[in-house]
Write an enzyme that holds these catalytic residues in place. Structure first.
Site, PDB file in Angstrom:
ATOM      1  N   GLN A 112       1.106  -1.202   0.016  1.00 32.02           N
ATOM      2  CA  GLN A 112      -0.053   0.025   0.176  1.00 32.02           C
ATOM      3  C   GLN A 112       0.919   1.305  -0.037  1.00 32.02           C
ATOM      4  OE1 GLN A 112      -2.656   0.373   3.402  1.00 32.02           O
ATOM      5  NE2 GLN A 112      -3.807   2.237   2.512  1.00 32.02           N
ATOM      6  N   THR A 113       0.743   1.992  -0.943  1.00 30.10           N
ATOM      7  CA  THR A 113       1.578   3.497  -1.033  1.00 30.10           C
ATOM      8  C   THR A 113       0.751   4.662  -0.687  1.00 30.10           C
ATOM      9  OG1 THR A 113       1.183   3.449  -3.469  1.00 30.10           O
ATOM     10  CG2 THR A 113       3.449   2.207  -2.806  1.00 30.10           C
ATOM     11  N   VAL A 114      -0.472   4.610  -0.665  1.00 32.67           N
ATOM     12  CA  VAL A 114      -1.236   5.843  -0.605  1.00 32.67           C
ATOM     13  C   VAL A 114      -1.869   5.392   0.681  1.00 32.67           C
ATOM     14  CG1 VAL A 114      -2.850   7.518  -1.296  1.00 32.67           C
ATOM     15  CG2 VAL A 114      -1.306   6.531  -2.857  1.00 32.67           C
ATOM     16  N   HIS A 118      -8.211   1.818  -1.010  1.00 30.79           N
ATOM     17  CA  HIS A 118      -8.384   1.618  -2.371  1.00 30.79           C
ATOM     18  C   HIS A 118      -8.275   0.260  -2.818  1.00 30.79           C
ATOM     19  CE1 HIS A 118      -4.054   2.458  -2.129  1.00 30.79           C
ATOM     20  NE2 HIS A 118      -3.872   2.079  -3.322  1.00 30.79           N
ATOM     21  N   HIS A 120      -7.839  -1.929  -6.402  1.00 37.64           N
ATOM     22  CA  HIS A 120      -7.329  -1.771  -7.798  1.00 37.64           C
ATOM     23  C   HIS A 120      -8.321  -2.858  -8.796  1.00 37.64           C
ATOM     24  CE1 HIS A 120      -3.371  -0.195  -7.239  1.00 37.64           C
ATOM     25  NE2 HIS A 120      -3.633  -0.316  -5.957  1.00 37.64           N
TER      26      HIS A 120
END
Length: 156
Positions: A112-114, A118, A120
């Site tokens: 997870q980068t944000v 979310h 995908h």
């Protein structure tokens, strides 16, 4: 050691905690940042990421700032699931993929980068550039699997 920072944000996932004010996805939800939006309603926004992995790659985010699945309420979960289904069907009709991945990652270890939950939605083709990320074999013994199953079932 606490997993909460001085603001009360959960930092156990290894991400820098964000707030609705400084969150990239919240800026898209508020229409303060450009995005290729394919759907928006009161509960979710679906849009192309800045660097899609394949043509038609869509991210679906809740309109309220939620960092991870562990912070998610059931109603928002239902809205995300419904939007995931609707986007999946729209992708199938529009782009005719050979397959589809739904991926939802939580924490840095899961990529997870944000720091805003979310999903995908990735239409897939045999010739697309996405690698197979599943291991060829499972290293877990029957005993390991039985222990894990029992521990999870106890928490249900």
């Amino acid at each position: 050691m606490s997993v909460f920072d001085s603001t009360g944000a959960n930092t156990s996932q290894g991400l820098s905690p964000s707030t609705a004010e400084n969150c990239a996805f919240c800026r898209i939800v508020r229409r303060e940042a450009p995005a290729r939006v394919v759907h928006a309603d009161d509960d979710v926004v679906a849009f192309f990421p800045l660097e899609p992995a394949v043509i038609g790659h869509v991210l679906i985010v809740p309109t309220k700032h939620v960092a991870t699945v562990w912070d998610l309420d059931r109603n928002t979960a239902h809205q995300l699931a419904d939007a995931s289904l609707r986007v999946s069907h729209a992708l199938r009709r529009a782009l005719h993929p050979e397959g589809l991945n739904l991926i939802q990652s939580n924490g840095q270890a899961a990529t997870q980068t944000v720091d805003h939950l979310h999903v995908h939605v990735l239409p897939r083709w045999a010739s697309d550039p996405i690698d197979d990320f599943w291991p060829d074999t499972s290293p877990w013994s029957d005993l390991d699997l039985d222990k894990a199953r029992a521990a999870i079932a106890e928490q249900m």
